[in-house]
Design a protein around this motif. Sequence first.
Motif, short mmCIF file in Angstrom:
data_model
loop_
_atom_site.label_atom_id
_atom_site.label_comp_id
_atom_site.label_asym_id
_atom_site.label_seq_id
_atom_site.Cartn_x
_atom_site.Cartn_y
_atom_site.Cartn_z
N ARG A 192 81.50 61.42 -2.12
CA ARG A 192 80.36 60.99 -1.91
C ARG A 192 79.59 60.18 -3.30
NH1 ARG A 192 79.34 66.03 0.52
NH2 ARG A 192 78.22 66.71 -1.29
N LYS A 193 80.48 60.27 -4.23
CA LYS A 193 79.84 59.89 -5.41
C LYS A 193 78.95 60.41 -5.97
CE LYS A 193 82.05 55.06 -4.79
NZ LYS A 193 83.35 55.54 -5.27
N GLU A 194 78.98 61.94 -6.04
CA GLU A 194 77.85 62.83 -6.22
C GLU A 194 78.40 63.48 -7.33
OE1 GLU A 194 75.30 62.33 -2.29
OE2 GLU A 194 76.27 64.46 -2.91
N GLN A 195 77.64 64.18 -8.23
CA GLN A 195 78.00 64.99 -9.36
C GLN A 195 78.17 66.59 -8.81
OE1 GLN A 195 75.02 64.15 -11.97
NE2 GLN A 195 76.25 62.77 -13.25
N SER A 196 79.25 67.13 -9.66
CA SER A 196 79.31 68.72 -9.42
C SER A 196 79.35 69.43 -10.88
CB SER A 196 80.82 68.94 -8.96
OG SER A 196 81.16 68.41 -7.74
N LEU A 197 78.63 70.68 -10.87
CA LEU A 197 78.60 71.34 -12.18
C LEU A 197 79.33 72.66 -11.81
CD1 LEU A 197 77.40 72.09 -14.81
CD2 LEU A 197 75.28 72.96 -13.61
N LEU A 198 80.17 72.97 -12.90
CA LEU A 198 80.92 74.19 -12.78
C LEU A 198 80.52 74.92 -14.08
CD1 LEU A 198 84.64 73.48 -12.14
CD2 LEU A 198 82.83 74.15 -10.44
N PHE A 199 79.71 76.11 -13.60
CA PHE A 199 79.18 77.02 -14.82
C PHE A 199 80.03 78.34 -15.12
CE2 PHE A 199 76.70 80.67 -15.63
CZ PHE A 199 76.31 80.52 -16.88
N LEU A 200 80.33 78.34 -16.42
CA LEU A 200 81.05 79.60 -16.73
C LEU A 200 80.39 79.92 -18.24
CD1 LEU A 200 83.17 81.94 -16.84
CD2 LEU A 200 84.76 80.27 -17.71
N ASN A 201 79.79 81.00 -18.45
CA ASN A 201 79.23 81.66 -19.53
C ASN A 201 80.10 81.91 -20.84
OD1 ASN A 201 76.95 81.23 -21.30
ND2 ASN A 201 76.20 83.32 -20.75
N ARG A 202 81.01 81.37 -21.03
CA ARG A 202 82.32 81.56 -22.01
C ARG A 202 82.61 80.26 -22.71
NH1 ARG A 202 85.79 85.30 -18.79
NH2 ARG A 202 85.49 87.43 -19.22
N PRO A 226 90.05 77.82 -3.59
CA PRO A 226 90.20 76.63 -2.99
C PRO A 226 89.05 76.07 -2.21
CG PRO A 226 92.11 77.90 -2.49
CD PRO A 226 91.09 78.96 -3.43
N LEU A 227 88.26 77.06 -1.92
CA LEU A 227 86.99 76.58 -1.10
C LEU A 227 86.03 75.75 -1.88
CD1 LEU A 227 85.93 79.93 0.66
CD2 LEU A 227 87.00 77.85 1.87
N LEU A 228 85.91 76.29 -3.29
CA LEU A 228 85.27 75.51 -4.26
C LEU A 228 85.84 73.97 -4.48
CD1 LEU A 228 82.79 74.96 -6.42
CD2 LEU A 228 84.27 76.61 -7.96
N LEU A 229 87.02 74.16 -4.65
CA LEU A 229 87.93 72.76 -4.72
C LEU A 229 87.44 71.94 -3.90
CD1 LEU A 229 90.98 74.30 -6.33
CD2 LEU A 229 89.26 72.70 -7.65
N GLY A 230 87.74 72.24 -2.45
CA GLY A 230 87.29 71.45 -1.56
C GLY A 230 86.02 70.82 -1.38
N HIS A 231 84.97 71.69 -1.67
CA HIS A 231 83.67 71.02 -1.69
C HIS A 231 83.46 69.94 -2.98
CE1 HIS A 231 81.38 73.23 1.28
NE2 HIS A 231 82.06 74.30 0.95
#
Length: 727
Positions: free
Chosen positions: A416-426, A404-409
């Motif tokens: 703010r109309k900025e981009q998020s990157l989620l990284f998973l090496n799978r 939930p902390l990551l989802l909140g950010h």
Amino acid sequence: MMEDSPLVAAAPVLVPMPAERPYTYAVPIGMRVVPGSIVRVPLGPRQVAGIVWDGAVEKVDAKKLRPIEQVFDCPPIDHTMRRFVDWLAQYTLSAPGMVARMLLRAPEAFDPEPWIEGLQRTLAMPDRMTDARMRVLETAEGGLAWTRSGLAHAAGVSSTVIDGLRAQGVFETVMIPPRPVVAAPDPDYARPSLMPDQSDAAALLRANVAAGAFGVTLLDGVTGSGKTEVYFEAVAAALDRGKQVLILLPEIALTHAFLERFQERFGAKPAEWHSDLPPRMRERVWRQVAEGGVRVVAGARSALFLPFKELGLIVVDEEHDPAYKQEDRVFYNARDMAVVRGHIGGFPVVLASATPSVESRVNASQGRYSRAVLAARFAEAALPDLKTIDMRRAPPARGGFLSPLLLGHMRQTLERKEQSLLFLNRRGYAPLTLCRVCGHRFGCPVCSAWLVEHRFRGQLVCHHCGHNEKRLEACPECGTLDHLVACGPGVERIAEEVVTHFPDARIIVLSSDLMGGVRRLRLELEAIANGEADIVIGTQLVAKGHNFPDMTLVGVVDADLGLANGDPRAAERTFQLLSQVTGRAGRTGKKSLGLLQTFQPDHPVMRAIVSGDAEAFYEREIAERERAALPPFGRLAGVIVSAVTRAEAEGHARGLRRAAPEAADLFVLGPAEAPLSLLGGRHRFRLLIQGERRADMQGFIRAMLADGPKQRGSVRVQVDIDPQSFL
């Protein structure tokens, strides 16, 4: 010519096959060959290309020698490249013929490119003048030769206008040389304004190039510090000296942005060299490199084997990247071999990275390499704030993988109309599929690996051998419908979860096995850079040097993933990968955040990344390596024995172990089943040889192979000096 006797000339020729030495061929009367000449010779029933090699020929009855069929009209392979082939073969315990094979991968390039039919202005005038004809004549002023289509395009007319003028004698046919694959780079095209620490580093690199002697410089700078602009100054200095340059990149097929940055600096793109290049272009690049027409090549690891006419600098970007290790036929690390190539050729080498390998850091600290440090981001852009999310205290919702902390950010970043990157090496949707009723697990039939579900494609895929099968609805073991469950997340499953939380967000999934290949990946990377995505979900290819201006949040879904495999380099690899991924955030000065989901927030790797204290991590890792006598303080080699049956592989491996010579500074571990004990239908056992830094590892292994059992039946033995992977 190399004389065998007054009656017959003979030459040693290295052919592209597992030959331990050159074969001797007769040189027909009137034919001239020199060491390095590329020739066509008979080999059994076939005709193959080979290279006339150095050294004396065998004393063979002249009547038994088969003649060289043809000498190609091609610049000879120079002596430094021939020495490099011999050195690499000796070091990696590979057949010289298989190393030479990597030099000869563009057979159509051995003959000169044909000249092109062109047109040149004569003194004649057309019988009548039109606007179209006037534009053609104005374009062709100056006496330059043009191709028919090129002149028509430049003048903005149809080809029939050109044909009419040629029919009236206004143009005459001439032959013009083949066009260069890229324009010549201009070192003075757009010289940058550098920050003080960049200027100091650039001055060091320029001085090394000006000295024209071998030396290695480690360019160690945080992500976004402008390392590329700095080593471009070394490239410019080499071009000013009339030298060719090789820039090695770990993922050249994905670095479209790098080629554009090079063009902005030098006014022209470098020539590319990688596996995705069309065959005709590969041949043209190979030929023009050999002739000296191509001045700069940006390439994958195989570009080391291009026949440069006057190479004067090698740059290895992202020098820590495991993609530089080749583990097929000839096992070599392109970073280390680039250093050898520079040493043999007597020119400088630059290794650049934000997270250098432990080996390079130790070489710099011991004075073998010089080191230039860029400690701050370019234009005072701040590094992202980095924090861990303790998954024991802030776990995801049932069935989910995002805290939930990551989802909140992520929600705040979207607002703010900025981009998020989620990284998973799978890659894929899930790493394992099983039946809830009988417990059946879907495994690869020819590998000891689970099949990975790719829900976008409706397939189960083995990521080791490529085996794939259709995703089923019923269990093949017990026949129960709708009880197959996906275990664990891949990037596709994370994308599915993100859609449920942010249904209106523009989402892009980046993975090397998505449909559309390299072309699609390049388009999607461009779209992200242009702000056409809100949330990016990707594997390790998103970590490789991309610049995303609007990206201010990076979330690592499973920061612990790389720490659980027992690899001696696991901590180093995890530190490098996570540092590179979080370095995608805030590169243009916006306040940014990196969040690492982990069950081990107190692990030294996590603490080093969050604190930003890379020096403490390197000190600890180097001390541990030294205590364990692991590289670079000791030597390692792997010997992998594989066969169709387990008994064959194990028996041969045990025979090699018994044949190992006595040595005070080397010892053998194993044989043991490799972690991937079955790969592509072949059973695998591994011996690991460890020794002191100055131990004669190659001599030890040669003796073991010579005194051990001979390879028979389906048995294959592969030697991996300085292994990077322990699978």
